[in-house]
Design an enzyme around this catalytic site. Structure first.
Site, short mmCIF file in Angstrom:
data_model
loop_
_atom_site.label_atom_id
_atom_site.label_comp_id
_atom_site.label_asym_id
_atom_site.label_seq_id
_atom_site.Cartn_x
_atom_site.Cartn_y
_atom_site.Cartn_z
N PRO A 46 0.81 -1.21 0.00
CA PRO A 46 0.00 0.00 0.00
C PRO A 46 0.85 1.27 0.00
O PRO A 46 1.76 1.39 0.80
CB PRO A 46 -0.77 -0.12 1.31
CG PRO A 46 0.11 -0.93 2.19
CD PRO A 46 0.84 -1.88 1.29
N ASP A 85 -1.99 2.80 2.79
CA ASP A 85 -1.28 2.85 4.06
C ASP A 85 -1.64 4.20 4.69
O ASP A 85 -1.41 5.24 4.08
CB ASP A 85 0.22 2.77 3.78
CG ASP A 85 1.02 2.59 5.05
OD1 ASP A 85 0.43 2.20 6.07
OD2 ASP A 85 2.23 2.83 5.01
N TRP A 568 4.80 -0.37 10.30
CA TRP A 568 5.25 -1.46 9.41
C TRP A 568 4.49 -2.74 9.71
O TRP A 568 4.33 -3.60 8.86
CB TRP A 568 6.75 -1.68 9.56
CG TRP A 568 7.52 -0.62 8.86
CD1 TRP A 568 8.31 0.34 9.42
CD2 TRP A 568 7.56 -0.39 7.45
NE1 TRP A 568 8.83 1.15 8.44
CE2 TRP A 568 8.39 0.72 7.23
CE3 TRP A 568 6.98 -1.02 6.35
CZ2 TRP A 568 8.65 1.22 5.95
CZ3 TRP A 568 7.23 -0.52 5.08
CH2 TRP A 568 8.06 0.59 4.90
N GLN A 604 12.43 -1.42 0.58
CA GLN A 604 11.45 -2.15 1.38
C GLN A 604 12.02 -3.45 1.95
O GLN A 604 11.30 -4.20 2.60
CB GLN A 604 10.21 -2.47 0.55
CG GLN A 604 9.46 -1.26 0.10
CD GLN A 604 8.83 -0.51 1.25
OE1 GLN A 604 8.70 -1.04 2.35
NE2 GLN A 604 8.46 0.72 1.02
N TRP A 608 8.66 -3.52 4.18
CA TRP A 608 7.51 -4.37 3.89
C TRP A 608 7.90 -5.83 3.65
O TRP A 608 7.24 -6.75 4.12
CB TRP A 608 6.76 -3.82 2.68
CG TRP A 608 5.40 -4.38 2.50
CD1 TRP A 608 4.41 -4.47 3.43
CD2 TRP A 608 4.85 -4.94 1.30
NE1 TRP A 608 3.28 -5.04 2.89
CE2 TRP A 608 3.53 -5.34 1.57
CE3 TRP A 608 5.36 -5.13 0.01
CZ2 TRP A 608 2.71 -5.91 0.61
CZ3 TRP A 608 4.54 -5.70 -0.95
CH2 TRP A 608 3.22 -6.09 -0.65
N LYS A 641 20.39 11.27 -6.67
CA LYS A 641 19.08 11.01 -6.10
C LYS A 641 18.12 12.14 -6.53
O LYS A 641 18.51 13.30 -6.57
CB LYS A 641 19.23 11.02 -4.59
CG LYS A 641 18.14 10.31 -3.85
CD LYS A 641 18.53 10.21 -2.38
CE LYS A 641 17.34 9.77 -1.57
NZ LYS A 641 17.71 9.46 -0.20
N LYS A 644 13.36 17.17 -4.18
CA LYS A 644 12.78 18.49 -4.42
C LYS A 644 13.86 19.55 -4.29
O LYS A 644 13.87 20.55 -5.00
CB LYS A 644 11.68 18.75 -3.39
CG LYS A 644 10.41 17.97 -3.69
CD LYS A 644 9.28 18.40 -2.77
CE LYS A 644 8.12 17.42 -2.89
NZ LYS A 644 7.85 16.69 -1.67
#
Length: 1096
Positions: A46, A85, A568, A604, A608, A641, A644
RNA sequence: UCCGAUGUAGCUCAAGUGGUUAGAGUACUCGCCUGAUACGCGAGUGGUUAGUGGUUCGAGUCCACUCAUCGGGACCA
């Protein structure tokens, strides 16, 4: 009719197809048409709709989407339940930022209820944007019935899982050392500590304390600390096992007392200058940093000192167990300090761990309720037991004082002959990002999952999981499991799943609630026992759940542990909680556990992927997923990377709108393996659009144009393969090989190979060879069986390609498939995504045919390469090329494709050299693969001998297929297989090589050839003029050419050819022509040509 | 600082179990506009495979170390 288009417009196709999918409910049909008994289970990790979707989400979701689509086409039922999530710190932080409050305001200026309400609103803030990107990128997932982690049902399932852990004894309360901000009164997550600016350079007072060894008069361990305030909590010192220590006889610089101090040998030079046997105490001054010493009296390894006991440094509090010993720790280094580390288990994570290992207690006192607490309270002040310093802040929390408590402790040590040295020390130290005040490492109560006790099983089960790439599963994830720590579940927050544990005040009795029903029963019980009117809360979140008071068996009140659980755990619970298991959908869950496939980013791995795996292992003794693709990061084109701050983040909506979803998806999948970091370059998408989609579009347009003219609707039965042309059988063979390869690649989760193969087929084989070479078949002549065969062949290729590419480029594939099938009605599916994935027809695969076409392509290329080197244009016909034959089948093979080659490179004939002796120069090389193994060390000599073989020897070997190699008395019988023989040169000819292939070209241009070449150029110029004048393709013309010696014979000999090609009814030359167009021809010829429509 | 991944042409990527001319695409140079495509086609230039050392008859491939980039952990005395 096949639809024809002006030009390729991928974004437009996206729109059309998207409407079509929605109108026809293609996604739903693609699921429903497949049998539930043959399911392919996918779990959606999610996302949080609290942030905007980025381009990396497009990447991750492309992977998820494409394998689901592939398996759906393979006939499996692939339900994809979406999910959101919704809990967690990032959401709380964004709410706090927005409201301009801190955690402390919660419950004061804003109620917990209001706060959580705000979180709930915030969490779906960008849901519309997410739904939008999901649609636009063509990600098929069920957004109508998603699971949402904040619902009571979801929470109830999570509770059930927690209660399972609890019943297995896998849930316990303990304390760990965590970053804690006394100023903010809150623990900090590691992510808060990693926020920019959290680490600041500050100056502290450092101290090297003397720990007096028990049973000695004046022997001391020297241990360095930058936090003297932790010294009252000291219970041990740590040494390095393999570090060498020395015992130094010296005077204390402050008290002048004679001492024997122990420190690492490597650090000696940092504190002592030279040995002086007759040293007097007066020579040692407090201000001098390195001081002289008397002598080194002993040297020993750290391991020899293990267990040495010493006297407590600052005896404010007596520990309840034996302490004050030397331990061994692998974290001890000799880079700074003394090579001996002071251990205060209450204020350091390493300290805590090593102390626990040696069963050394932390120093604790009792608080007002009799619960243990460290010597510093949660405000950062010393407790009353630390008598001289009671109430003083251990760090700078804005208090005003003459000297820091660190300084005062140092002074105290100095006077008691417990200080070796002290100085100011500049280092970086973490600060609370909200208060800017220093963070302490502080023991905090937490609930833990005893994951470490299950790590062997987790490791075992992990070995059955197919990781893509393998290294993430074995390395990153495997290593993580090997060193698994217990899982700290507690979060002292508000917006999350509350821990369903109620405790009596003394902590003696507790209850873990596993369902709403159980909670109701317990409430009833408590109401009865305590005379309350409680009801089951409508919302399981705080604060409602906190108000619920339960009762223990002996009648005591029980209150909920205030912690929330780690988010988590929420997401790791989704296999069960998405179905509200075990309270509902038991059968559904059983069908859908474990997952066949999941995919997320590598980040993850400990997120996850781990939580899914951990919960499944602990509660169900099963894996949660069988196949997993972990994709890499999406970086900018320079490998940085995206952020913003740097302004290099790619806007996904803009990208999709400009290039279309398919080009974006295709680029991301084909550029590099998805688990590599992708250097995202927008120009790469443009390239994919041009080269792949553009080419495929053009191939379709070509087909549509002529099929419409001829009225080809695939109404005829298939022309048997055997009756089709060689080139038809070739492309069909290639196509079936492609199906096999692409199917296998998708099945192995190797999408990059799949896309590259499709691309290669479309560009090189289909467009640039098959269509190019077959053009005339489509436009010339009657609607014959051969023409139909060509249409059928091309149609089959396009139709199959649409299916092969459908998982990755779902829009274009459906567009192409639709364009073909609406015209022919050949397949009944309304969408390619309802079709079955193609099955390769192995009887259509002819590897020999593929090989000879490969020869044709390479031979053509070689001829063109010689032409280029000799500066002979392709329009100039040449007489012949020579081809030394490689082996018996070679000539046969080439002969089959001879005409293709001749036409392609404009030569009259191809000749083979069979008896090559004397004509060609050959080169012989050993075949390293076969010989290397046999000869081993003799290889070097063999190479020398073989390379030295002359033309005679080579011919001999070729004819007899045997050669006796003798090296240093050893003999080896070799055959032709053990050599590589290539034709290097044909004296007197222009030659080019490609691997074993050699081509020689006759570059002599006879007068006839020259005239023919000129004729072709004339045709070319005349056609250009026709085109410039916008004549219709069918217009007949009259041509007048200015007289010139250079074109005379061309017109004479090839006049009818020229007329034929240009549809000229008349071709005459005239001496005085000055009108018409001036054209340039080879040989620096410039002349006028006049072209006009014939008057018929 | 520790762990992991990566490092091949200017750029993006290939190179079965180690096997001898390290390949594509792009960019660049040159040449090609006749009925699908110049958003195209063909040919070429371009490499000390990050570096050093080792194992081997033979290393882009295996090993060690160094450097660089990225990610994750630790930042504690």
């Amino acid at each position: 009719m096949y639809r024809e288009f002006k030009q390729l417009n991928l974004p437009e196709i996206d729109k059309t197809i998207l409407e079509f999918w929605e109108r026809e409910q293609v996604f739903e049909k693609s699921v429903d048409q497949r049998d539930a008994a043959n399911s392919y289970v996918f779990y959606e990790g999610p996302p949080s709709a609290n942030g905007k979707p980025g381009i990396h989400h497009v990447m991750a979701r492309t992977i998820k989407d494409l394998f689901c689509r592939f398996h759906a086409m393979k006939g499996q039922r692939v339900e994809r339940k979406g999910g959101w999530d919704t809990h967690g710190l990032p959401i709380e932080l964004s709410v706090e930022k927005e409201l301009g409050i801190t955690k402390e305001d919660i419950g004061k200026s804003i109620t917990v209820d209001e706060y959580n309400q705000k979180c709930k609103e915030t969490v779906m803030r960008y849901k519309d944007m997410w739904d939008d990107i999901t649609r636009k990128m063509g990600y098929w997932v069920d957004l109508e019935n998603p699971y949402i982690t904040y619902t009571n049902e979801y929470i109830e399932s999570v509770w059930w899982l927690l209660s399972q852990l609890y019943q297995k004894g896998l849930l316990y309360k303990g304390f760990t050392i965590q970053p804690y901000s006394p100023a903010a009164g809150t623990g900090l997550s590691s992510h808060e500590l990693n926020m920019p600016g959290a680490y600041k350079e500050i100056t502290d007072v450092s101290a090297i304390a003397q720990f007096k060894i028990k049973g000695t008069e004046n022997e001391y361990f020297l241990a360095w600390t930058t936090t003297p305030w932790t010294l009252p909590s000291n219970t041990a010192v740590a040494l390095g096992k393999n570090i060498t220590y020395v015992k130094v006889k010296a005077f204390n610089r402050y008290t002048k007392a004679l001492t024997y101090v122990i420190l690492a040998k490597d650090r000696l030079g940092a504190y002592f200058t030279e040995a002086k046997a007759d040293l007097t105490p007066e020579e040692v001054k407090p201000g001098n940093k390195p001081i002289p010493y008397i002598e080194i009296v002993a040297e020993m390894k750290g391991s020899e000192l293990e267990g040495t006991e010493y006297e407590q440094l600052l005896p404010y509090v007596t520990p309840n167990k034996p302490a004050f010993r030397a331990l061994l720790g692998d974290f001890v280094s000799t880079e700074d300090g003394t090579g001996i580390v002071h251990i205060a288990p209450t204020f350091g994570a390493d300290d805590f761990k090593v102390a626990q290992k040696y069963d050394i207690p932390p120093l604790m006192v009792e608080d007002e309720y009799g619960n243990p607490m460290p010597l510093v309270d949660k405000k950062g002040q010393f407790v009353k037991e630390v008598s001289d310093f009671a109430g003083r802040y251990v760090k700078d929390y804005g208090q005003e004082e003459e000297r820091s408590v660190d300084s005062d402790i140092v002074i105290k040590l100095k006077t008691e002959n417990k200080l070796f040295h002290s100085e100011r020390y500049l280092h970086s130290y973490p600060h609370c990002w909200r208060t800017d005040r220093p963070v302490l490492y502080y023991p905090l109560d937490s609930w833990f999952v005893r994951a470490s006790s299950m790590k062997d099983r987790m490791f075992e089960l992990n070995q059955t999981i197919n990781w893509q790439p393998k290294s993430t599963g074995e390395g990153r994830f495997g290593k993580w499991l090997e060193n698994l720590q217990d899982w700290n579940l507690s979060r002292s927050r508000y917006w999350g799943v509350p821990l369903p544990i109620w405790r009596t005040e003394d902590g003696e009795q507790e209850l873990c609630i596993s369902s709403m029903e159980q909670l109701q029963q317990e409430i009833d019980k408590a109401n009865a026992a305590l005379g309350l009117q409680q009801t089951l809360p409508k919302d399981l979140h705080r604060p409602y759940i906190d108000g619920v008071v339960l009762v223990s068996d002996d009648g005591q009140e029980m209150k909920r542990e205030l912690d929330l659980i780690d988010v988590w755990f929420d997401s790791g619970s989704m296999p069960y909680a998405q179905w509200h298991y075990p309270f509902e959908n038991k059968d559904k869950f059983e069908q859908k556990f474990p997952a066949d496939f999941i995919a997320e980013g590598v980040d993850q791995t400990r997120g996850w992927f781990y939580t899914l795996h951990a919960i499944a292992t602990m509660v169900f003794d099963s894996v949660a997923f069988k196949n997993v693709v972990s994709n890499g990061l999406v970086q900018d084109k320079h490998g940085r990377k995206m952020s913003k701050r740097l302004g290099n983040a790619v806007e996904p909506f803009e990208t999709l709108a400009t290039y279309g979803a398919d080009a974006t998806r295709w680029y991301m999948m084909s550029n590099s393996d998805p688990w590599e970091n992708l250097k995202f370059d927008i120009e790469g998408i443009g390239e994919v659009q041009r080269k792949f989609f553009g080419t495929l579009y053009n191939t379709y347009s070509f087909f549509a144009l002529y099929a419409n003219i001829d009225g080809f609707k695939y109404e005829q039965t298939d022309v048997p393969l055997g009756d089709r042309q060689e080139i038809d059988r070739w492309i069909i063979s290639q196509l079936n090989s492609l199906i096999e390869e692409v199917d296998a690649a998708y099945a192995e989760y190797d999408v990059t190979t799949a896309t590259r193969k499709v691309m290669n087929f479309v560009n090189d084989h289909l467009s640039n060879w098959y269509v190019r070479l077959c053009r005339r078949r489509f436009w010339k002549g009657e609607y014959t069986a051969d023409k139909i065969a060509a249409y059928q062949t091309l149609y089959q290729c396009l139709n199959t390609v649409s299916k092969l590419m459908a998982p990755v480029a779902p829009f274009f594939a459906d567009w192409l498939y639709g364009n073909l099938n609406t015209a022919t009605q050949k397949e009944s599916n309304i969408s390619v995504h309802l079709a079955d994935f193609p099955k390769a027809d192995s009887s259509a695969i002819d590897k020999k045919l593929e090989q000879r076409m490969n020869y044709a392509q390479r031979i053509s290329s070689l001829v063109l390469s010689i032409r280029k080197a000799e500066k002979i244009r392709v329009r100039q016909p040449l007489q012949r090329a020579l081809l030394p034959i490689l082996d018996a089948s070679f000539q046969e093979q080439v002969e089959e494709v001879k005409d293709l080659i001749l036409a392609e490179v404009n030569i009259k004939d191809l000749e083979y050299i069979t008896d090559t002796s004397g004509i060609v120069t050959k080169k012989i090389k050993p075949n390293f693969r076969t010989l290397g193994r046999r000869l081993g060390k003799q290889m070097k000599n063999a190479v020398q001998i073989i390379n030295g073989l002359g033309q005679e020897d080579i011919n001999q070997i070729e004819q007899s297929n045997q050669y006796t190699l003798s090296i240093n008395g050893d003999t080896y019988d070799l055959t032709l297989e053990d050599f590589e023989i290539i034709t290097e040169d044909i004296p007197g000819w222009q030659v080019a090589n490609d691997g074993a292939l050699t081509v020689a070209l006759d570059v002599n241009i006879s007068e006839d050839l020259e005239a023919e070449g000129m004729a072709r150029d004339l045709v070319n110029r005349i056609q250009n003029i026709r085109k410039d004048k916008d004549f219709e393709v069918t217009d007949k013309i009259e041509v007048l050419v200015e007289q010139h010696s250079g074109v005379e014979s061309a017109i004479e000999q090839f006049g009818s050819y020229i007329k034929d090609e240009t549809l000229a009814v008349e071709l005459t030359s005239s001496a005085e022509l000055t009108e018409g167009e001036v054209v340039e021809l080879p040989g620096d010829i410039k002349l006028h040509i006049k072209v006009q429509k014939a008057n018929l």
